[in-house]
Write an enzyme that holds these catalytic residues in place. Structure first.
Site, short mmCIF file in Angstrom:
data_model
loop_
_atom_site.label_atom_id
_atom_site.label_comp_id
_atom_site.label_asym_id
_atom_site.label_seq_id
_atom_site.Cartn_x
_atom_site.Cartn_y
_atom_site.Cartn_z
N PHE B 113 0.93 -1.01 -0.22
CA PHE B 113 -0.05 0.01 0.05
C PHE B 113 0.83 1.16 -0.18
O PHE B 113 1.97 1.47 0.59
CB PHE B 113 -0.91 0.02 1.31
CG PHE B 113 -2.07 1.08 1.08
CD1 PHE B 113 -2.90 1.06 0.13
CD2 PHE B 113 -1.94 2.22 1.97
CE1 PHE B 113 -3.73 2.05 0.07
CE2 PHE B 113 -2.81 3.36 1.98
CZ PHE B 113 -3.78 3.11 1.09
N ASP B 184 2.47 -6.02 7.28
CA ASP B 184 1.02 -5.22 7.38
C ASP B 184 -0.12 -6.15 6.85
O ASP B 184 -0.12 -6.64 6.11
CB ASP B 184 1.04 -4.14 6.21
CG ASP B 184 -0.29 -3.20 6.24
OD1 ASP B 184 -1.21 -3.53 6.68
OD2 ASP B 184 -0.03 -1.93 5.59
N TYR B 209 -10.80 -0.89 10.49
CA TYR B 209 -11.97 -0.47 9.85
C TYR B 209 -12.44 -1.17 8.76
O TYR B 209 -13.40 -0.88 7.98
CB TYR B 209 -11.91 0.92 9.68
CG TYR B 209 -10.70 1.46 8.95
CD1 TYR B 209 -10.66 1.07 7.49
CD2 TYR B 209 -9.68 2.21 9.31
CE1 TYR B 209 -9.44 1.58 6.80
CE2 TYR B 209 -8.58 2.66 8.98
CZ TYR B 209 -8.69 2.28 7.45
OH TYR B 209 -7.52 2.85 6.89
N LYS B 210 -11.66 -2.13 8.08
CA LYS B 210 -11.89 -2.91 7.02
C LYS B 210 -12.72 -4.14 7.32
O LYS B 210 -13.83 -4.21 8.01
CB LYS B 210 -10.60 -3.35 6.20
CG LYS B 210 -9.92 -2.32 5.77
CD LYS B 210 -8.70 -2.53 4.82
CE LYS B 210 -7.92 -1.50 4.43
NZ LYS B 210 -8.36 -0.66 3.31
N ARG B 356 -12.39 -3.93 -7.46
CA ARG B 356 -11.99 -4.87 -6.31
C ARG B 356 -13.49 -5.06 -5.65
O ARG B 356 -14.52 -4.48 -5.51
CB ARG B 356 -11.43 -3.97 -5.29
CG ARG B 356 -10.08 -3.68 -5.44
CD ARG B 356 -9.26 -3.21 -4.26
NE ARG B 356 -9.72 -2.28 -3.41
CZ ARG B 356 -9.26 -1.71 -2.19
NH1 ARG B 356 -8.21 -2.24 -1.72
NH2 ARG B 356 -10.12 -1.16 -1.51
#
Lengths: 397, 397
Positions: B113, B184, B209-210, B356
């Site tokens: 990321f 990560d 939060y995912k 996605r």
């Protein structure tokens, strides 16, 4: 003229509580629960990922930055919300040091909030030991600024004593000596008039959960003077500070101006509570708030000195050197504060011997001060603090 | 065996929405609004500053750390919540580099990321230029680990393609070559079985939060292996990571173990939403969740490849190399995703051409997948994405 009684009606204050600790965690404005719930249910719940655009979450840190900025004399577009105050201190300090990297000293004082000193210590060590943090007594800070100093990093109002630095004079002196300034406004924003632009401050940081009523863990803010905004390098260079976060480039390019000081995803729920609080703060004249705070402080000092003389004033008497709190010292300060809290008068204790009381006129009035004086005087008269339950320390003091 | 239908009933999903974007922002558990409101009104509102002890706010980051830790195979007491993922990347990376400071290379890959890469870039520059970030293609990461590498910093699951690294093998190789690992877990925690202890990972970070449903801006987490916990130096050395935060010492002393990785005041409102979500996650077997996700992914891939062959699969076919998302490429990916969202099937777009879709079995089932396939196939058949309103890019894509 501020209608202080009308403002007080906008805050939720629990029954039987006189709250003199808004300098640590401000109380809730009455609209906060619905504002937070709206973000939770109507935005997160219903919009899901679309909330970033549709509910404007992504723009909040800068929009709220302008509203906080007005209270601290910042130019529009120079303040952004996010992270914690400690992180923002690191960010400001790292940027400031890099702008003045031939010098080796960060100057601060022993009255600074320890986390600021710890973050500076950590940064110095990360930088490999050629930089050092020098701390002097608060009253010696001005004289200690010489041409070895890269950055002057101070908190305007001392978290223990409430002693206030002269921000404009110190900043002027720092600039004369070629140093950059980083001011921590933790006990200033929402407490007293600050004029960052007028004082030509370089960087400033602060928190919103004290005087600005954003709730526990509310976001911090950072200010960068317009003259540095396009050159300051954010050492904490996260994607939301990138010029084009959603291009997902592999290399960092800083965003425009203050946007580059953003790091990661903003805490949307905490932002909602801050936004509700700012509705109460918008338009408020900070000079008037501070003048009223000083009146309440004087009432408190006079009352305590008359009725509880064993408590020793730790706050300067001069109005020019005061923030929005009054502190007294007593060797049994911890137990005295616990006894006071047990009676519904809430201040706080700071080791080793400081009793702190915040005077926040938007929700504290003369009757509250009279009650606090009466209860504290009675506790001292009867020595009711001298019980085991008041002496046992809690995790957070 | 997980009762997936029962789990689905615990989530709030808006009417008419098929939500395949839990890999970006997870939906709300039904108990979240009341949990957040309780913290706002009953705790902040009524307890005020006393909430830090009385409501246990101060202990939350470590307590929730253990609950998140269980899902990622972390030993008890090795995970703590706080800050954003970018900040936690910086913290882990700075600590890791210092443990291996004779070497000069941070190795990562181009599928990481971007914010992780930006934070690394920023750290290298802060460190004065003797360190450098080297990025290779994801499939070359393993081979690129040589004895110049100080730290291997990778995201287990690629945010664009869903390609999964073999964490245990890469970690083993890194250790053989004398490198430290920073993983990560942004697209792993709550998505697939992770065994940090078993793989002997050194540092790990992630967000909540995912897949973990903590809401927009929910806190990040950091893991430090027990063997490093008492020696790792937190470069971001804030007061809540101090051995005695409320002693207000002027010098920093790191707290015990993982506590030292705390920095500033935790975001209490966001923590409340995470806590509500963890009630749904506690006890869930991640192997079973991932197996079900793979079944849903296969259903989706098969459906799209049969009915919309102009979309090109970007995700590896091997189950061993997959996370919890499926991505397809198309030059008009942005407009196609907008057309899909307009019909209530929510995925997201990642530049330049990636569509996605997240498959999160706690609230996504076979019917949802069938609907998504049907709508996407129809959009491709009729070319309905080819309208100006779908081509206009929003601020957040």
């Amino acid at each position: 003229m501020i209608d202080f009684a009308a403002k007080k009606a906008l805050f939720h204050l629990p029954d039987g509580v006189t709250y003199l600790d808004g300098n640590s965690l401000g109380p809730m404005v009455k609209t906060a629960p619905a504002a937070v719930d709206k973000v939770v249910q109507a935005e997160w719940g219903e919009m899901l990922i679309r909330g970033w655009n549709k509910a404007g979450w992504m723009a909040q840190p800068a929009l709220l930055g302008n509203r906080v900025g007005r209270l601290i004399g910042a130019e529009p577009g120079t303040v952004v919300l996010g992270d914690t105050l400690s992180i923002k201190v690191y960010q400001a300090l790292a940027s400031a040091l890099e702008m003045n990297s031939k010098r080796r000293v960060i100057l601060s004082d022993t009255g600074n909030f320890p986390s600021d000193l710890y973050m500076a210590e950590g940064l110095c060590r990360t930088l490999g030991g050629q930089y050092r943090l020098k701390t002097v007594a608060p009253e010696e800070a001005m004289a200690a600024i010489d041409d070895s100093v890269a950055v002057v990093m101070l908190t305007e109002v001392d978290y223990r004593t409430g002693r206030r630095h002269h921000m404009a004079d110190i900043t002027r002196r720092a600039h004369e000596m070629g140093a950059i300034t980083v001011w921590d406004l933790a006990h200033s924003a929402g407490a007293l008039p600050v004029n960052l632009a007028g004082a030509q401050v370089d960087f400033a940081v602060g928190c919103t959960y004290k005087y600005l009523n954003s709730g526990p863990g509310g976001p911090a803010f950072i200010y960068v003077a317009p003259r540095h905004a396009e050159t300051a390098r954010p050492a904490l260079s996260g994607w939301l500070g990138h010029a084009a976060p959603f291009a997902f480039d592999l290399s960092y390019r800083p965003g425009q101006g203050i946007e580059r000081m953003r790091v990661g995803t903003p805490p949307v729920l905490q932002m909602a509570a801050l936004e509700a609080a700012m509705d109460v703060w918008d338009g408020v004249d900070m000079a008037e708030v501070h003048a009223q705070s000083l009146r309440l402080q004087d009432q408190f000092i006079k009352g305590i000195e008359a009725r509880a003389p064993m408590l020793q004033l730790a706050t300067p008497r001069s109005h020019l050197m005061r923030g929005s709190q009054v502190s007294f010292r007593h060797p049994e300060g911890y137990a005295i504060m616990q006894a006071l809290i047990a009676e519904g008068v809430i201040g706080d204790f700071r080791a080793p011997d400081i009793l702190r009381f915040g005077f926040t006129p938007l929700y504290i009035d003369e009757d509250d001060v009279a009650r606090a004086v009466g209860v504290l005087a009675r506790i001292m008269d009867y020595g009711t603090w001298d019980k085991p339950e008041f002496k046992q320390r809690a995790a957070v003091t």
